[in-house]
Design a protein around this motif. Sequence first.
Motif, PDB file in Angstrom:
ATOM      1  N   ARG A 173       0.818  -1.199   0.000  1.00 39.20           N
ATOM      2  CA  ARG A 173       0.000   0.000   0.000  1.00 39.20           C
ATOM      3  C   ARG A 173       0.856   1.255   0.000  1.00 39.20           C
ATOM      4  O   ARG A 173       2.051   1.214   0.293  1.00 39.20           O
ATOM      5  CB  ARG A 173      -0.946   0.011   1.193  1.00 39.20           C
ATOM      6  N   VAL A 174       0.217   2.360  -0.306  1.00 36.85           N
ATOM      7  CA  VAL A 174       0.891   3.654  -0.225  1.00 36.85           C
ATOM      8  C   VAL A 174       1.057   3.991   1.248  1.00 36.85           C
ATOM      9  O   VAL A 174       0.086   3.927   1.992  1.00 36.85           O
ATOM     10  CB  VAL A 174       0.061   4.736  -0.929  1.00 36.85           C
ATOM     11  N   PRO A 175       2.259   4.321   1.691  1.00 39.38           N
ATOM     12  CA  PRO A 175       2.501   4.531   3.116  1.00 39.38           C
ATOM     13  C   PRO A 175       1.616   5.615   3.707  1.00 39.38           C
ATOM     14  O   PRO A 175       1.367   6.645   3.086  1.00 39.38           O
ATOM     15  CB  PRO A 175       3.976   4.972   3.164  1.00 39.38           C
ATOM     16  N   LEU A 176       1.127   5.357   4.904  1.00 36.88           N
ATOM     17  CA  LEU A 176       0.410   6.378   5.663  1.00 36.88           C
ATOM     18  C   LEU A 176       1.425   7.057   6.562  1.00 36.88           C
ATOM     19  O   LEU A 176       2.131   6.410   7.323  1.00 36.88           O
ATOM     20  CB  LEU A 176      -0.690   5.733   6.508  1.00 36.88           C
ATOM     21  N   MET A 177       1.522   8.349   6.463  1.00 33.54           N
ATOM     22  CA  MET A 177       2.540   9.067   7.215  1.00 33.54           C
ATOM     23  C   MET A 177       2.017   9.519   8.576  1.00 33.54           C
ATOM     24  O   MET A 177       0.837   9.777   8.753  1.00 33.54           O
ATOM     25  CB  MET A 177       2.966  10.304   6.434  1.00 33.54           C
ATOM     26  N   THR A 178       2.927   9.600   9.476  1.00 31.80           N
ATOM     27  CA  THR A 178       2.635  10.237  10.752  1.00 31.80           C
ATOM     28  C   THR A 178       3.439  11.526  10.804  1.00 31.80           C
ATOM     29  O   THR A 178       4.340  11.743  10.002  1.00 31.80           O
ATOM     30  CB  THR A 178       3.062   9.362  11.933  1.00 31.80           C
ATOM     31  N   ARG A 179       3.116  12.353  11.754  1.00 33.83           N
ATOM     32  CA  ARG A 179       3.858  13.591  11.922  1.00 33.83           C
ATOM     33  C   ARG A 179       5.354  13.307  12.109  1.00 33.83           C
ATOM     34  O   ARG A 179       6.204  13.951  11.498  1.00 33.83           O
ATOM     35  CB  ARG A 179       3.309  14.333  13.149  1.00 33.83           C
ATOM     36  N   ALA A 180       5.647  12.303  12.925  1.00 35.26           N
ATOM     37  CA  ALA A 180       7.051  11.983  13.195  1.00 35.26           C
ATOM     38  C   ALA A 180       7.771  11.563  11.916  1.00 35.26           C
ATOM     39  O   ALA A 180       8.933  11.926  11.685  1.00 35.26           O
ATOM     40  CB  ALA A 180       7.145  10.876  14.240  1.00 35.26           C
ATOM     41  N   LYS A 181       7.068  10.806  11.092  1.00 35.45           N
ATOM     42  CA  LYS A 181       7.694  10.325   9.864  1.00 35.45           C
ATOM     43  C   LYS A 181       7.981  11.480   8.902  1.00 35.45           C
ATOM     44  O   LYS A 181       9.022  11.515   8.239  1.00 35.45           O
ATOM     45  CB  LYS A 181       6.768   9.311   9.186  1.00 35.45           C
ATOM     46  N   ILE A 182       7.045  12.410   8.820  1.00 37.71           N
ATOM     47  CA  ILE A 182       7.262  13.574   7.957  1.00 37.71           C
ATOM     48  C   ILE A 182       8.461  14.381   8.458  1.00 37.71           C
ATOM     49  O   ILE A 182       9.317  14.809   7.671  1.00 37.71           O
ATOM     50  CB  ILE A 182       5.999  14.468   7.945  1.00 37.71           C
ATOM     51  N   LEU A 183       8.544  14.562   9.753  1.00 41.31           N
ATOM     52  CA  LEU A 183       9.656  15.335  10.292  1.00 41.31           C
ATOM     53  C   LEU A 183      10.984  14.623  10.074  1.00 41.31           C
ATOM     54  O   LEU A 183      12.007  15.257   9.820  1.00 41.31           O
ATOM     55  CB  LEU A 183       9.432  15.604  11.792  1.00 41.31           C
ATOM     56  N   GLU A 184      10.948  13.298  10.158  1.00 38.43           N
ATOM     57  CA  GLU A 184      12.172  12.543   9.882  1.00 38.43           C
ATOM     58  C   GLU A 184      12.605  12.761   8.447  1.00 38.43           C
ATOM     59  O   GLU A 184      13.784  13.043   8.167  1.00 38.43           O
ATOM     60  CB  GLU A 184      11.933  11.054  10.154  1.00 38.43           C
ATOM     61  N   LEU A 185      11.660  12.635   7.534  1.00 37.84           N
ATOM     62  CA  LEU A 185      11.991  12.843   6.125  1.00 37.84           C
ATOM     63  C   LEU A 185      12.454  14.276   5.880  1.00 37.84           C
ATOM     64  O   LEU A 185      13.353  14.520   5.077  1.00 37.84           O
ATOM     65  CB  LEU A 185      10.777  12.516   5.249  1.00 37.84           C
ATOM     66  N   ARG A 186      11.844  15.205   6.564  1.00 32.53           N
ATOM     67  CA  ARG A 186      12.269  16.592   6.424  1.00 32.53           C
ATOM     68  C   ARG A 186      13.751  16.740   6.777  1.00 32.53           C
ATOM     69  O   ARG A 186      14.537  17.311   6.005  1.00 32.53           O
ATOM     70  CB  ARG A 186      11.443  17.499   7.355  1.00 32.53           C
ATOM     71  N   ASP A 187      14.133  16.198   7.911  1.00 33.54           N
ATOM     72  CA  ASP A 187      15.514  16.372   8.345  1.00 33.54           C
ATOM     73  C   ASP A 187      16.499  15.671   7.408  1.00 33.54           C
ATOM     74  O   ASP A 187      17.604  16.166   7.168  1.00 33.54           O
ATOM     75  CB  ASP A 187      15.677  15.856   9.773  1.00 33.54           C
ATOM     76  N   ILE A 188      16.091  14.514   6.901  1.00 34.94           N
ATOM     77  CA  ILE A 188      16.957  13.826   5.955  1.00 34.94           C
ATOM     78  C   ILE A 188      17.109  14.656   4.690  1.00 34.94           C
ATOM     79  O   ILE A 188      18.214  14.822   4.158  1.00 34.94           O
ATOM     80  CB  ILE A 188      16.389  12.432   5.620  1.00 34.94           C
ATOM     81  N   ARG A 189      15.993  15.196   4.227  1.00 29.91           N
ATOM     82  CA  ARG A 189      16.061  16.001   3.008  1.00 29.91           C
ATOM     83  C   ARG A 189      16.891  17.261   3.230  1.00 29.91           C
ATOM     84  O   ARG A 189      17.639  17.687   2.335  1.00 29.91           O
ATOM     85  CB  ARG A 189      14.645  16.349   2.527  1.00 29.91           C
ATOM     86  N   LEU A 190      16.791  17.841   4.396  1.00 35.26           N
ATOM     87  CA  LEU A 190      17.632  19.008   4.685  1.00 35.26           C
ATOM     88  C   LEU A 190      19.102  18.637   4.553  1.00 35.26           C
ATOM     89  O   LEU A 190      19.894  19.362   3.949  1.00 35.26           O
ATOM     90  CB  LEU A 190      17.356  19.534   6.101  1.00 35.26           C
TER      91      LEU A 190
END
Lengths: 256, 256
Positions: free
Chosen positions: B72-89
């Motif tokens: 399935r298409v992943p369901l994101m949580t707030r924590a997951k979005i923030l993790e991806l944000r920091d990695i992308r930074l």
Amino acid sequence: MPPALPADTSLRTQVYDSLRDSLTSGKFVPGQKLTLRFLAKALGVSLMPVREALRRLVAEGAFEMRPNRSVRVPLMTRAKILELRDIRLAIEGLAVEKAAAVATKEQIARVRRIALEIVAARDVGDNVTDRKKIREYHFALYAIAEQPTLLRMIEGLWLQTGPYMNLLYPKFISSSRGPEGRTRLLRALQAHDAAAARREIERDIGDALTFVADLADSAGNIAPASPVAAKRRRAPSKAPATKPRGVPLFQRAERL
Amino acid sequence: MPPALPADTSLRTQVYDSLRDSLTSGKFVPGQKLTLRFLAKALGVSLMPVREALRRLVAEGAFEMRPNRSVRVPLMTRAKILELRDIRLAIEGLAVEKAAAVATKEQIARVRRIALEIVAARDVGDNVTDRKKIREYHFALYAIAEQPTLLRMIEGLWLQTGPYMNLLYPKFISSSRGPEGRTRLLRALQAHDAAAARREIERDIGDALTFVADLADSAGNIAPASPVAAKRRRAPSKAPATKPRGVPLFQRAERL
DNA sequence: AATGCATTTTTGTGATCACAAATCGGGAAA
DNA sequence: TTTCCCGATTTGTGATCACAAAAATGCATT
């Protein structure tokens, strides 16, 4: 104890694990070409699970797919090693920063325990255990950050640099690589000093991969001193004996 | 012109591209479950190429494989979005630093041209072109660094955050997001000021993903306002009409 | 009406096969 | 000896099938 989640028992996953293991433990030589049918026979399965496992490893960069659609272990150049070095500095630096911010005493103690095992292995010159414990040390550290996506990315990076980390032994390891850096890192964790922790891990990774990159020949290519001879040998090389039914074993580069 | 390298025409790759496109253009809804047979029928191919394409996307984190082996298409949580944000930074910051160090006038001009196209699209409220050009802008920028592995990783990260970037429109985009940041970034490139360039891209990415993360509900889950109703509806929902032979089209979440 | 259970259907997995493209082999021509 | 070409073999790709696990459905019971 949680209800014991089922764990993936699919053949595809077993093959994946086996190939991954062979890759990090140096059973595959950079440049080695792999065929589906060879791997399938060696592992005693059909083409199907091998295909899927191989595709995943290609997606992760552990293998590369040539335009002719054959798969091989990537041959690194100096530039590629340096690129991977910088990525690892950024990513693993981020991980230790986050780890330093939240590390508990117990977690730090666990990492320290592994650090001691590294020293012990190195004292007796056991390079295999050394490498295994080095990996354990780093991942215990990164796991503290509790960032699953970040951890997965780091695993991918280790898989890519893995086949070349053998080059660090024994010269690099024996020269000037004492436990001081790890001690300083542990101190930084205790102080929750993210910047200091990053500094230490960056030195660690940077030194190692810079060393590997400097092994490049004049053309920029890195070819590890490998069990496969420099020139392809047409030697009689006895037929593959009997089918090596055992799962995790591979013979090395049957041709370059 | 180089001898025109063969380009991959395998069905597997076509399916991969199609799924990737559907994912980034919002044709799939987070949480949507995908079955091999459904996709195979929709694309007019057998299970085989779909299996391989899906596996690759799972390896890249674009889809997730549940323990029951469904995808399935992943369901994101707030924590997951923030993790991806920091990695992308960290990763995209690294890319612009390297780009700033080596950017030529022509390359900068090309990026500027795309930046102007963003403004044009935004002026007429064309969100689709806007998103496309935003992507083009970022990747033109990162390509300057000439770091293929780094670029691949960034593509993977965009694929993971992709389905959630629709949430930025129209509220976030219209409020306070002018072209000034991109102008400053271009100036930093010209001055070969790596630190300034990183600062700008970090602000860009950081603002956007922080905004997305703040859409999390009290449970920490992020469920985009989607074309699929909140509750699964058992409505008559006419049978899938005729086979939608056209390749890049998907109907949305036929069940949650 | 809600719940538990047995049956049916769906779905992923792995094996096998056919085919086309790539690779390898040896021999002829330079 | 080197180069080129043609045939034989190997190899990846995609389709199809069988099977077991999972999910959905229907029905009887509380």
